[in-house]
Design an enzyme around this catalytic site. Structure first.
Site, PDB file in Angstrom:
ATOM      1  N   GLU A   1      46.495  16.819  50.114  1.00  0.00           N
ATOM      2  CA  GLU A   1      47.863  17.030  49.787  1.00  0.00           C
ATOM      3  C   GLU A   1      48.724  18.172  50.202  1.00  0.00           C
ATOM      4  O   GLU A   1      49.456  18.580  49.435  1.00  0.00           O
ATOM      5  CB  GLU A   1      47.641  16.996  48.108  1.00  0.00           C
ATOM      6  CG  GLU A   1      47.141  15.852  47.511  1.00  0.00           C
ATOM      7  CD  GLU A   1      46.894  16.016  46.035  1.00  0.00           C
ATOM      8  OE1 GLU A   1      47.999  15.881  45.245  1.00  0.00           O
ATOM      9  OE2 GLU A   1      45.669  16.292  45.387  1.00  0.00           O
TER      10      GLU A   1
ATOM     11  N   SER B   1      46.756  12.891  43.193  1.00  0.00           N
ATOM     12  CA  SER B   1      47.616  12.122  43.745  1.00  0.00           C
ATOM     13  C   SER B   1      47.172  10.619  44.341  1.00  0.00           C
ATOM     14  O   SER B   1      47.611  10.009  45.351  1.00  0.00           O
ATOM     15  CB  SER B   1      48.335  12.689  45.064  1.00  0.00           C
ATOM     16  OG  SER B   1      49.050  13.781  44.593  1.00  0.00           O
TER      17      SER B   1
ATOM     18  N   SER C   1      59.967  15.457  40.683  1.00  0.00           N
ATOM     19  CA  SER C   1      58.698  14.954  40.173  1.00  0.00           C
ATOM     20  C   SER C   1      58.888  15.175  38.294  1.00  0.00           C
ATOM     21  O   SER C   1      59.486  15.773  37.961  1.00  0.00           O
ATOM     22  CB  SER C   1      57.742  16.458  40.375  1.00  0.00           C
ATOM     23  OG  SER C   1      57.581  16.266  41.774  1.00  0.00           O
TER      24      SER C   1
END
Length: 353
Positions: free
Chosen positions: A16, A179, A314
């Protein structure tokens, strides 16, 4: 009042890395420069800590690019050949392994540098999906059924045995990833063994989990001893599940509905469950709690993310914005909470004399 020296720690040795850089860009833009002297520290994919001599741009750094190599030196310093860099607080805007799993938190604890987010213990537990489930289930919080396989059990994984217990469809996941990296939805024997092989490429522990039919709801939690829960938001995925591509690559992969369309009783139940999970797992500062809401109203906790995505779009900051806390204020609150915890912990005795 003197400005605080705030470090943004980003990048990292994880899958990530790029997501971290996107989050860090938004944090840098939102931090009030009248309150903070901001310093940028990039962790390269090779694990080098590099101080940027420019504090206005998030970018990948390499030795020889004008950046300074750093090492951690107590108290409150990251040191280089040119001298020490003092920090009042660090924002570890890192996702995935060696970022949100307690590793960097432990390093900062040893350096006596306050940092935003959960402590070592809760970071490590929440990153480990198996441990998270065990603790929540022990405390009476509902979670999906699952089976764990360790790397030395890889050859003994049997599709029929797992299917009989969990049914179809099911999900195969690396235990310590975020994720949706390495996550697969399984509907038959062939896809099952392919999914297990993929998941073991990312971790030494793999979880097979029964699929839950329900709406995907997320809640942002903020605070230390008296945390508050945001309004819930819903992820409406246009793909089979909320994958890495849906989150970060395919703009049409999912829609975010904020706030989620819920009746008052259901919303209160979801927020209460999020706060309960936050406290059970000893979280402080921040976390995003992800749940499934089934057709009959059951709330099933999926996971707790202690360093959620922090881009301007987000879910974590968007949910708190919908709850009345704007992005710059959120960062102020998180910094205050980190200093509050650090000062509290410094009052603890370290000897018995």
């Amino acid at each position: 009042m003197a400005k605080l020296n705030v470090g943004i720690l980003y990048g990292g040795q994880s899958t990530e890395h790029e997501v971290s850089m996107r989050s860090a860009e938004s944090v840098l833009e939102a931090l009030d420069k009248d309150k903070y002297n901001v310093k940028l520290v990039h962790i390269s994919k090779r694990g080098e800590w590099l101080l940027s001599h420019q504090s206005d741009e998030i970018k990948s750094l390499e030795r020889g690019s004008g950046a300074t190599g750093l090492s951690v030196t107590p108290p409150k310093q990251l040191s280089s050949a040119e001298g020490g860099e003092a920090f009042d607080v660090i924002l570890p805007i890192l996702h995935g392994t060696a970022g949100e799993d307690g590793s960097v938190q432990g390093l900062l604890e040893m350096a006596d540098i306050p940092y935003v987010g959960c402590n070592v213990r809760s970071s490590a537990v929440c990153m480990d999906k198996d441990m998270t489930k065990k603790l929540l289930k022990f405390e009476g919080i509902k979670v999906a059924d699952w089976i764990l396989f360790r790397h030395d059990e890889k050859e003994s994984v049997n599709y029929e045995t797992v299917r009989e217990k969990l049914g179809l469809p099911m999900f195969v996941k690396p235990v310590n990833q975020g994720s949706s990296v390495g996550v697969s939805k399984v509907t038959d024997e062939k896809s099952f063994y392919e999914a297990v092989e993929l998941a073991f490429q990312f971790d030494t522990k793999v979880m097979v989990e029964s699929a839950v039919e329900g709406r995907e709801i997320e809640v942002s939690v903020l605070g230390n001893t008296n945390p508050v829960a945001s309004v819930p938001g819903e992820i409406v995925s246009n793909t089979e599940f909320y994958s890495y591509e849906s989150k970060y690559i395919d703009e049409s992969g999912a829609a975010l509905e904020i706030p989620a369309k819920l009746d008052e009783e259901t919303e209160e139940n979801i927020r209460r469950t999020a706060l309960d999970a936050f406290r059970i797992l000893d979280c402080e500062g921040m976390a995003r709690v992800d749940v499934f809401l089934t057709e009959n109203g059951e709330v099933i906790v999926n996971e707790i993310n202690t360093l959620p995505g922090f881009t301007s779009i987000s879910m974590y900051p968007k949910l708190l914005e919908a709850s009345g806390i704007e992005y710059p204020e959120l960062l102020d609150r998180l910094i205050e909470l980190s200093l509050e915890r650090h000062n509290r912990n410094r009052q603890l005795k370290t000897d018995i004399m």
